[in-house]
Scaffold this active site. Structure first.
Site, short mmCIF file in Angstrom:
data_model
loop_
_atom_site.label_atom_id
_atom_site.label_comp_id
_atom_site.label_asym_id
_atom_site.label_seq_id
_atom_site.Cartn_x
_atom_site.Cartn_y
_atom_site.Cartn_z
N HIS A 1 36.32 42.28 33.77
CA HIS A 1 36.47 41.82 35.35
C HIS A 1 36.48 43.14 36.24
O HIS A 1 35.90 42.99 37.18
CB HIS A 1 38.27 41.41 35.51
CG HIS A 1 38.75 40.96 36.71
ND1 HIS A 1 38.51 39.45 36.93
CD2 HIS A 1 39.00 41.28 37.61
CE1 HIS A 1 38.82 39.36 38.07
NE2 HIS A 1 39.39 40.71 38.69
N GLU A 2 37.30 44.19 36.09
CA GLU A 2 37.31 45.41 36.78
C GLU A 2 35.99 45.97 36.72
O GLU A 2 35.45 46.81 37.89
CB GLU A 2 38.45 46.33 36.21
CG GLU A 2 39.82 45.84 36.25
CD GLU A 2 40.24 45.06 37.71
OE1 GLU A 2 39.70 45.46 38.59
OE2 GLU A 2 41.18 44.09 37.53
N HIS B 1 33.99 44.28 39.48
CA HIS B 1 34.33 45.02 40.67
C HIS B 1 33.74 46.41 41.16
O HIS B 1 33.25 46.76 42.26
CB HIS B 1 36.04 45.13 40.89
CG HIS B 1 36.87 44.03 41.00
ND1 HIS B 1 36.65 43.14 42.28
CD2 HIS B 1 37.85 43.34 40.51
CE1 HIS B 1 37.30 42.14 42.17
NE2 HIS B 1 38.01 42.16 41.29
N GLU C 1 35.76 39.16 44.54
CA GLU C 1 36.46 38.64 43.13
C GLU C 1 35.33 37.61 42.49
O GLU C 1 35.28 37.50 40.90
CB GLU C 1 37.59 37.62 43.36
CG GLU C 1 38.40 37.38 42.34
CD GLU C 1 39.17 38.42 41.82
OE1 GLU C 1 39.33 39.32 42.29
OE2 GLU C 1 39.83 37.98 40.68
#
Lengths: 512, 512
Positions: free
Chosen positions: A263-264, A267, A302
């Site tokens: 997830h990160e 980003h 996101e």
């Protein structure tokens, strides 16, 4: 010095100060001894004040005017004209907020946050009520100062996800609820896949090694970034050349480090992909939020994290290709598991109370109830005292669960105690955009999913870099979506994705 | 708001900005990926500019005037009056430096530093000559702008070690040279102790564990600080509540991590001991150097690091008490060594070319030659072209060595390429002060060395906290020395310490 250079220098200096704030915050959450919190808070407050003073100085307004004249012949969507327009809009935004309100909000954050930590620990909503009342009142005054056409919540949405309003969200949420509800019903009737093996003992050092390898494999560039450990994972960039991601290593549950890292990394890949020409310009600075960020909206940001977390990390191809490496990284932990079982386990649907632990199918339910409640608090149709009842009724309706206490209900999120109202929708918008992008990729660039199926993650990153990342904040979210997918935000691909996932994991044919 | 509070707020904000600079620099040297260097440099430059603008703003001058009136009835050496006087002096100092000179110095630093890195790598002094000429010319102009009575070098000394001048240093150095030369001669005639076991294989992870234990044991508070790894070790504080020390782990030489850690722990203990009342005030801010630091001078700071490194870390009692722990931390490495041999090994004297690798007896020789050369460059009695000859002649005279190349001679230090001229003397002054303080402690507080002999390091720290640390920058170095030892800087205890050490390690009775 040309008018344009003088404007750039000024905005570069503001970006420098806001990047410094980000470094201080990153350090605070990863490295700083707890004793440093008080003076670190003052350092951050001073720097944000410096950035504000620099943005609102008469000199800056003059530089904007001069730069606008100099750039008058460029296209409306040129980087220069967009940088100028965004600076002008940010100055106008901040000029509308009375200084006293600004100060009161800043003060309230620390008081309310401390009260929330106590209230949550004791599951004592009543203790948080007076603080939440003040947060709501102050947020309403803040919305009034910002201004809006139809609903006070629209003013807040304009900060986090420009373009969205209560009306657009209600339409979106209606579609999502109608699509997700039958899937949830179908899943509940089906047998649950095994997932016990995710809760074995996983040494932190092994998790750290594997998480770093995962992040690098999907395209996070550690020559221009780092992965560190923290309590509540986040990503932050200090320009595209230095992007920090964080994760956590739960010694007896593997998901947080695996999917949190992906997830990160998503980003981080966004920030690392911003055009170097935008570095230190308003196109890499959120001047409304006083935040040095290259992504164009919270929702678009996101979408990149969800894409890497779910469309890659929770796909069957990903674990067909990478399960053996996982097994080798944790000797003895997965001797009785195969890639298919692992894939099904990390896609298991199980309605629960806690948003941040939710699976893909129930996650948006948690978001939508929060948005409904926030907008009702803002327009006065829901009183703070009635919050737990409203919350618990929504959990009952959407997930069929009885909330046992407010700690696992209305007190679970940090956002309100930080005066952060209006950002929740961006998580669901991220889910929708991720699927919309992947749908376009599958239809127009089939070689990209084909590469993913062989473990080659570079073509996907190149595509996203070119379509989304490099533009920084030059284009709005919807401009990027129209340029890339031919249409504005569209939930259909997301619902199709969820249906296909449920069909694949649960063998529920009717759902697909 | 009272005049005093307004002054405090302003100075607190300046301290915040300078502490933020320190965080950015710490991160750059411990955590940052190399790719972040360019934008990090801009962030730091912007923040230093912000601090300068804040200090030199008309508003600040007005606040100083108002605060001075408010504090007029306090004692001259009260914290308030001292804070005001130091702020006023710093404003006057910076006002004397023409903006163009300031800017040219800032630009030259990066150019000259890059040229030095190349020149050193190729041991090519000629390539560095034009840059060094400009550094000398600009530094001379800088000294002229600052102003001085007798010698241009005095202006630079006033930045790093207020109170010292070429004249005072020449007197000090004459005494030191006269005292050290016979010790060196005696050592050279004596057999060398064994030290081969310091160059075995020492796993970095074990070094890190042992270094952290050492730092904690002598009093560095890790609840208000951290120990991290870096290339060139340093200490930096972001207020007394968050003090960072760094060290390096050479996998086949143990000294750097052992004594480097104790050295930086000494610096860190100083910063951690500053009175909390001085936090965010000028008494914890070097407004001349734009640096948030609690110690009163470079020399006084160095005295604390040298005290912990040498008077504790290179004492026989320290290794009598801690050698078994060291042996346990590095299994198999010290099976053929005892505490006495280890003590003698870490005190071995061996003249060499490199300052940062020098032993206690030859270290000051390296310093004194640099100070002589710097002051001669500044007053024009030495031309840049003659530098290598002057350097090599001094090494021949003081250490009896022939410098083989400029890399191991005149090109070894980073300082000049950073326009940092005038700071070298503070290392030797630190050695002198450390011995002066320990001498007073031994004579007036015998229970403190008695505690050290049992491994209790707390009484020493308490004493230094009360005598030195807590005052921050309220008193000058010499004021602190007079308050604590009854006299100003005095090299006699240092020479007595060196004589005793040589006598103990080398058994050279005549030296003691």
């Amino acid at each position: 010095m040309s008018a344009w250079t003088a404007f750039q220098d000024r905005m570069g200096a503001i970006n420098d100060v806001l990047n410094a704030v980000s470094v201080l915050q990153w350090d605070q959450r990863t490295m700083m001894p707890a004793a440093g919190a008080a003076t670190r808070g003052k350092q951050i407050a001073t720097l944000v004040g410096v950035a504000r003073d620099m943005l609102l100085a008469d000199e800056t307004r003059r530089l904007v005017d001069d730069a606008e004249s100099a750039a008058a012949l460029e296209a409306e969507d040129s980087p220069a004209r967009r940088a100028i327009a965004q600076t002008r809009a940010a100055i106008a935004f901040h000029a509308r907020i009375p200084a006293a309100l600004q100060m009161r909000r800043a003060e309230l954050k620390s008081v309310a946050n401390a009260a929330w930590i106590q209230a949550r620990a004791g599951s004592d909503f009543a203790a948080f009520v007076p603080h939440l009342r003040e947060v709501v009142a102050l947020t309403r005054a803040y919305a009034d100062a910002i201004g809006y056409e139809h609903h006070p919540y629209d003013a807040l949405l304009s900060i986090y996800e420009p373009g969205e309003t209560v009306a657009t969200l209600q339409a979106l949420f209606g579609t999502l609820r109608a699509g997700i509800a039958p899937l949830l019903a179908a899943v509940r009737a089906a047998p649950e896949p095994r997932a016990d093996f995710l809760e074995r003992e996983f040494p932190k050092a092994h998790q750290a090694d594997f998480a770093l390898a995962l992040a690098r494999m999907v395209g996070f560039d550690t020559a221009r970034g780092r992965l560190d450990e923290t309590v509540h994972p986040f990503e932050v960039s200090f320009t595209r050349e230095d992007v920090r991601i964080t994760t956590r290593y739960n010694p007896d549950f593997l998901n947080a480090s695996l999917f949190g890292t992906l997830h990160e990394a998503g980003h981080g890949i966004y920030e690392q992909g911003v055009d170097p020409a935008h570095t230190r310009t308003p196109l890499a600075t959120d001047l409304v939020g006083y935040y040095a960020v290259g992504g164009t909206s919270f929702g678009m940001h996101e979408s990149q994290s969800r894409l890497y977390e779910n469309h890659l990390g929770r796909s069957s191809a990903f674990w067909r290709l990478n399960f053996e490496a996982l097994r080798a990284a944790f000797p003895g932990r997965f001797d009785d598991v195969d890639a298919g079982s692992f894939y099904r386990a990390v896609n298991r649907v199980r309605p629960g109370f806690i948003r941040i632990e939710a699976d893909e199918l129930t996650y948006d339910m948690h978001i939508m109830l929060r948005v409904d409640i926030e907008s009702a608090l803002l327009d006065g149709s829901l009183d703070v005292a009635g919050l737990p009842d409203a919350w618990n009724a929504a959990i009952r309706r959407d997930l069929g669960l009885e909330v046992p206490d407010d700690r696992r209900g209305v007190l679970q999120d940090v956002h309100w105690s930080n005066c952060m109202v209006g950002s929740f929708c961006t998580y669901t918008i991220g889910n929708v955009i991720a699927a919309q992008l992947m749908d376009t990729i599958r239809r127009t660039r089939p070689e990209i999913p084909a590469a993913l199926d062989t473990g080659d993650y570079a073509p996907l990153k190149s595509y996203l870099n070119a379509a989304i990342h490099r533009h920084g904040r030059r284009f709005t979210r919807d401009e990027l979506l129209v340029r890339t997918t031919g249409r504005r935000l569209d939930p259909a691909p997301y619902l199709a994705y969820l249906r296909a996932k449920v069909a694949d994991v649960y063998g529920v044919a009717g759902a697909a």
